[in-house]
Motif scaffolding. Sequence first.
Motif, PDB file in Angstrom:
ATOM      1  N   SER A 138       0.843  -1.203   0.000  1.00  0.00           N
ATOM      2  CA  SER A 138       0.000   0.000   0.000  1.00  0.00           C
ATOM      3  C   SER A 138       0.877   1.252   0.000  1.00  0.00           C
ATOM      4  CB  SER A 138      -0.947   0.005   1.207  1.00  0.00           C
ATOM      5  OG  SER A 138      -0.219   0.032   2.417  1.00  0.00           O
ATOM      6  N   GLN A 172       3.161   3.828  -1.698  1.00  0.00           N
ATOM      7  CA  GLN A 172       3.362   4.333  -3.065  1.00  0.00           C
ATOM      8  C   GLN A 172       4.820   4.232  -3.520  1.00  0.00           C
ATOM      9  OE1 GLN A 172       1.169   5.212  -5.349  1.00  0.00           O
ATOM     10  NE2 GLN A 172      -0.624   5.041  -4.039  1.00  0.00           N
ATOM     11  N   THR A 192      -5.546  -1.269  -1.073  1.00  0.00           N
ATOM     12  CA  THR A 192      -6.440  -0.453  -0.262  1.00  0.00           C
ATOM     13  C   THR A 192      -7.207  -1.288   0.762  1.00  0.00           C
ATOM     14  OG1 THR A 192      -8.172  -0.653  -1.930  1.00  0.00           O
ATOM     15  CG2 THR A 192      -6.739   1.294  -2.057  1.00  0.00           C
ATOM     16  N   GLU A 193      -7.129  -2.609   0.637  1.00  0.00           N
ATOM     17  CA  GLU A 193      -7.852  -3.507   1.546  1.00  0.00           C
ATOM     18  C   GLU A 193      -6.964  -4.682   1.932  1.00  0.00           C
ATOM     19  OE1 GLU A 193     -11.536  -4.780  -0.170  1.00  0.00           O
ATOM     20  OE2 GLU A 193     -12.032  -2.762  -0.853  1.00  0.00           O
TER      21      GLU A 193
END
Length: 184
Positions: A29, A31, A43-44
């Motif tokens: 997650s 960047q 995102t999950e």
Amino acid sequence: MDFPILNTSHILLDQLTPADSMALFELFSNQSVIKYYDLEAMTELTQANNLITLFNSRFNENKGIRWAIRLKESNELIGTCGFNSWNAKMQSAVIGYDLHPDYWGKGYVTDAVNCIVKAAFAGKLACNIHRIQADTVLGNAASEAVLLKVGFKEEGIRRHSGYWKNQFHDLKCFGLLKTEFKYQ
């Protein structure tokens, strides 16, 4: 074949498990980690679980292998590395790796890549490997440096050979042959 566990003086390379989901989520997650990667930032948490399942299915189906990179002293997962695919007939494999930014520049990825290349060329994996290929996105100097330290040779640029994040990417190809590898 059992999942091969490898280690160096600083890191342990072993199989990813569901217990690694949160650490893998934090990794993918970020960047900075996925800047040159062919996937979007997670995102999950379920995405991390699915990735662990994918990595382990490649091993179970004898299509490749992905290790967790863990600090030896704490067992903390700090990245992953492995062969995204291999071709037993061609005796070749494609290598990939990633590392949490907190651990960049400390030699952990170079150590891990050297270790798995050594295992591959020594015949400790499920198929014979004679050639290992790596691709980097242009501009990923840190990854290129790792490959060159391990002994990979730059073989050229494949124009627009990757497509992700809604754009084409030129990929710099690196290769290493078993006969060229210098065991360290």
